[in-house]
Write an enzyme that holds these catalytic residues in place. Sequence first.
Site, PDB file in Angstrom:
ATOM      1  N   PRO A  68      -0.933   5.281  -5.818  1.00  0.00           N
ATOM      2  CA  PRO A  68       0.520   5.134  -5.700  1.00  0.00           C
ATOM      3  C   PRO A  68       0.984   3.954  -4.862  1.00  0.00           C
ATOM      4  CG  PRO A  68      -0.252   6.738  -4.113  1.00  0.00           C
ATOM      5  CD  PRO A  68      -1.468   6.283  -4.877  1.00  0.00           C
ATOM      6  N   THR A  69       0.050   3.246  -4.186  1.00  0.00           N
ATOM      7  CA  THR A  69       0.494   2.266  -3.200  1.00  0.00           C
ATOM      8  C   THR A  69       0.859   0.932  -3.846  1.00  0.00           C
ATOM      9  OG1 THR A  69      -1.721   1.389  -2.827  1.00  0.00           O
ATOM     10  CG2 THR A  69      -1.054   3.300  -1.513  1.00  0.00           C
ATOM     11  N   CYS A  70       1.470   0.068  -3.066  1.00  0.00           N
ATOM     12  CA  CYS A  70       1.842  -1.271  -3.522  1.00  0.00           C
ATOM     13  C   CYS A  70       0.693  -2.231  -3.198  1.00  0.00           C
ATOM     14  CB  CYS A  70       3.133  -1.698  -2.841  1.00  0.00           C
ATOM     15  SG  CYS A  70       3.849  -3.189  -3.563  1.00  0.00           S
ATOM     16  N   ASP A  71      -0.482  -1.932  -3.734  1.00  0.00           N
ATOM     17  CA  ASP A  71      -1.684  -2.731  -3.481  1.00  0.00           C
ATOM     18  C   ASP A  71      -2.499  -2.755  -4.768  1.00  0.00           C
ATOM     19  OD1 ASP A  71      -3.588  -3.453  -0.724  1.00  0.00           O
ATOM     20  OD2 ASP A  71      -4.526  -3.302  -2.696  1.00  0.00           O
ATOM     21  N   ASN A 109       1.251   2.275   3.393  1.00  0.00           N
ATOM     22  CA  ASN A 109       2.461   2.211   2.554  1.00  0.00           C
ATOM     23  C   ASN A 109       3.308   3.473   2.643  1.00  0.00           C
ATOM     24  OD1 ASN A 109       1.786   0.177  -0.429  1.00  0.00           O
ATOM     25  ND2 ASN A 109       2.547  -0.378   1.569  1.00  0.00           N
TER      26      ASN A 109
END
EC number: 4.1.1.17
Length: 392
Positions: free
Chosen positions: A332-335, A377
Site C-alpha cells: 500500500p505504500t508510496c514506494d 508512510n
Amino acid sequence: MTHDTVPLLDALANAAEDQIVFDLPGIEERYDTLRRELPGVAVRFAMKACPVDEVLARLARRGCGVDAASPHEVAQALRAGVPPARMHYGNTVKSDDNIADAHRLGIGDFATDSLEDVTAIAEHAPGARVFCRIATTGEGALWGLSHKYGCSPADAVAVLDRARELGLTPAGLSVHVGSQQMSADAWHEAFDRIADVLVALGRRGICLDHVNLGGGLPALGYRDQRGRALDPPMDKIFAVIRDGMARLSGIRGHRLGYVVEPGRYLVADQGAIRAHVSRLSARRGPGGERQYWLYLSCGKFNGLYEMDQVQYRLVFPSHRDAESVPAVVAGPTCDSDDAFSHEHGLIQVPKALASGDPVWVLSCGAYATSYMTRGFNGFSPLPYTWIDGGDA
C-alpha cells in the site's frame, strides 16, 4: 502440496481485521519433526525469524534453545523461559559492550570469525567458550549469506588457536549454508570444510566438543519470483546431514555434539496474514501496454519484506473459482519497491475484487514481524495473534 493447517485457515477466515496469525501447535509439530529427523541434535531457534514471546515460550517449554544475535535478544529469550545454557551468541559482529552485556546475562558460548573478535571476547567475557564460523559459498540458497560472516578454514584454525592462548575454550565450529537452502549438496560441501578444519585442529592438540550446523533449513510453502513452487528435498537434506555427522565421528581427537539453528523451517509455514484489498486497477504504462495492479493493505514494509525474492501464496476467500486477470501485486505504500516482481511475478487474481475484500497471505511466518517498519508512510505494523489448538 499444502502446508497450511485447518486451524490456521479457520483463524484467517474468522479474522475481521488485518493481522498475522501464528499456529503454535504447528510450530511445535515442526520442531518435533526436526528432532525425529536429526536425533541427538540440539535445536536452537534463530529467534530473529520470529521474535514473538508466545512462540519463544512454546518452543522453550518443548526443550528448544535460542540462537541470539544481541543482548536484547538474549534478554527477551530469558524472559520467555529459555535458560542461558540453551543459548549462544551466534552473531560474529558485536561490540565490546555487546559481549560484556551478553556475558553478564549468562551467555557462555560466543560465535567468532576473526582474531580481533576473539581477542575482544577474551577481554570482555573471560573464560568463555567460542566456536568459529567457517565461510561457505551460499550456492543453492535464496539468500547466500556468504560475505558478511565466516572465515577460511586456515583462519578458523588460527582463530581457535588464539582463543586457547587467551584462556578461552575453543569449543566448536559452525557453518551456515545460506538461508532457504534448496540443495542438499550445500551441506555435503560444508561437512567437507568442517572435516578439514577438525583434522588440522587435532594436529595442534585442540579438541572440540560440538559442531553448529547453522541455519538454512527451508520453508516448504514458498514460491519463487515467477510463482513456481519451491520444493526443497527435505528427505535428502536430512540424510546428507545424518551422513555428514557420521563421517565426522570418524575424525580422531574430538567428541562432537551437534547444534542446528532453524528459523524459516520452524515458523514460515506456521504463520499467515489476513490482509485486505486496497484496490484492483488497470492502467497503461509508458509503452502503452495495459497492466492490472492489485494493491494490498500489507506489503514490503508491514509484513512481506521478502516479497522481492519470493512470491507468497495468496487466497481470495470471497472470490473462489472466479474469473481472473494477471496482475502485479503490490503493497500500500508510496514506494515502488513495495511490490512483487514486475517482470516475472504476475499473479492471477479475481477480476471482481473490490476494496475491502479479504486476502490471505500464506507461509509468511518468518521475518514478518521482525522486518516490519514502525509505520512507513503511515501504515502501521500488523498486530499479531496466535492459535493454540484452534483457539485464537
